[in-house]
Design a protein around this motif. Sequence first.
Motif, mmCIF file in Angstrom:
data_model
loop_
_atom_site.group_PDB
_atom_site.id
_atom_site.type_symbol
_atom_site.label_atom_id
_atom_site.label_comp_id
_atom_site.label_asym_id
_atom_site.label_seq_id
_atom_site.Cartn_x
_atom_site.Cartn_y
_atom_site.Cartn_z
ATOM 1 N N ALA A 1 49.043 16.500 28.596
ATOM 2 C CA ALA A 1 49.377 17.811 29.145
ATOM 3 C C ALA A 1 50.333 18.563 28.233
ATOM 4 O O ALA A 1 51.125 17.962 27.506
ATOM 5 N N GLU A 2 50.248 19.876 28.273
ATOM 6 C CA GLU A 2 51.320 20.708 27.747
ATOM 7 C C GLU A 2 52.452 20.692 28.777
ATOM 8 O O GLU A 2 52.197 20.484 29.971
ATOM 9 N N VAL A 3 53.672 20.893 28.332
ATOM 10 C CA VAL A 3 54.775 20.737 29.279
ATOM 11 C C VAL A 3 55.721 21.938 29.245
ATOM 12 O O VAL A 3 55.866 22.617 28.222
ATOM 13 N N ILE A 4 56.340 22.173 30.389
ATOM 14 C CA ILE A 4 57.405 23.168 30.533
ATOM 15 C C ILE A 4 58.607 22.471 31.156
ATOM 16 O O ILE A 4 58.488 21.859 32.226
ATOM 17 N N ASP A 5 59.745 22.557 30.508
ATOM 18 C CA ASP A 5 60.997 22.039 31.054
ATOM 19 C C ASP A 5 61.679 23.191 31.788
ATOM 20 O O ASP A 5 62.205 24.111 31.163
ATOM 21 N N PHE A 6 61.670 23.132 33.129
ATOM 22 C CA PHE A 6 62.174 24.287 33.886
ATOM 23 C C PHE A 6 63.685 24.438 33.799
ATOM 24 O O PHE A 6 64.227 25.466 34.226
ATOM 25 N N SER A 7 64.370 23.444 33.239
ATOM 26 C CA SER A 7 65.812 23.610 33.024
ATOM 27 C C SER A 7 66.097 24.420 31.762
ATOM 28 O O SER A 7 67.226 24.873 31.552
#
Length: 390
Positions: free
Chosen positions: A232-238
């Motif tokens: 998966a591609e990822v997003i770190d919401f922090s």
Amino acid sequence: MKALVWHGKEDVRIDTVADPKLVDPTDVIVKITATAICGSDLHLYDGFMPGMQSGDILGHEPMGVVVEVGREVTKLKKGDRVVVPFVIACGDCFFCRKKLFAACDRSNPNAKLAEKAMGHSPCGALGYSHLLGGFAGGQAEYLRVPYADVGPLVIESTLTDEQVLFLSDILPTGYMAAENAQIEPGDTVAVWGAGPVGQFSIQCAWMLGAGRVIAIDRVPERLTLAERVGRAEVIDFSKEHVYERLQEMTDGRGPDRCIDAVGCEAHSFGSIDAILDNAKKMMKLGTDRAHVLREVLYCCRKGGTVSIPGVYVGFLDKIPFGAAMNKGLTLKMGQTHAQKYMRPLLEKIEAGQIHPTPIITHRLKLDEGPDAYRTFRDKKEGCIKVVLIP
């Protein structure tokens, strides 16, 4: 026997309790060989789920060996190695005949109590409050399993316990989440929460034809696993604003399918809605922290589908239902009809199409369960999934 027992919020102990006995002729007793702590167990640990009583045995992800068989059980025998689903279903009511096992009309002895809270009662469930029947759970040395001809799946292959244990809950839950998302070939699927259910939702989204999968979380180990195993591609919401980043990644359209694999204890950094949720919880004016559900409804593209395997337990507010209606979103949700998916998913494990074991980070003894709850809840030591061995 020894068991992990709930004594109140953030108070789980290893106790010596009475061994389970056959109650109904359709019961079996299983000697547990492996069990796990689920993210849903944390809702009990943190005091979110109503209907818990001091002395309740926890756990709904067990497997083991059948040691006693009720006189009306026809499909199991002593010595069978079985995975036990968390859903208790009779197999013969209106809903079970439709394979909607989590809506079973007969398995919850406290149905009247659940009806007052929900309008209609869901099925009974192992180790998950008196609202869902008050059944003892499987984080123990032995377990009574009602309606045994309907639930447990016999494992006849040489697959290890770790390879098949998650057929009890989180693998079918991840698959049903992806199925409910109504994925079409090439779709962009965004998964909020890269915990165990999120990880399986990612793997299953690929199996169902996704062209792109994006995982959203803040825990480095989870994001790494989503990249390494889930591709998966990822997003770190922090570190990134989720809506803006998803807009950039989808040329302003939004993801086609969105999965909320977080549920009622969502975290956020500085958003007003999350601050209000926390304040209301502290003042006992609210229960669920629903930031992710709100964000999902904003982010999903027009005409898209939102799948909700994440558990919610109370009355939510500040939900942007106007956005959902005006964008024409489809919402699909619910507890998992585990019996429907267990055998097909076992076949996928045997064929090497899905790999359950990489999510396991902690293998511990049952006696270590109380500390494991804290480690898992606080996301310490890189903890993603705990397996306990009695």
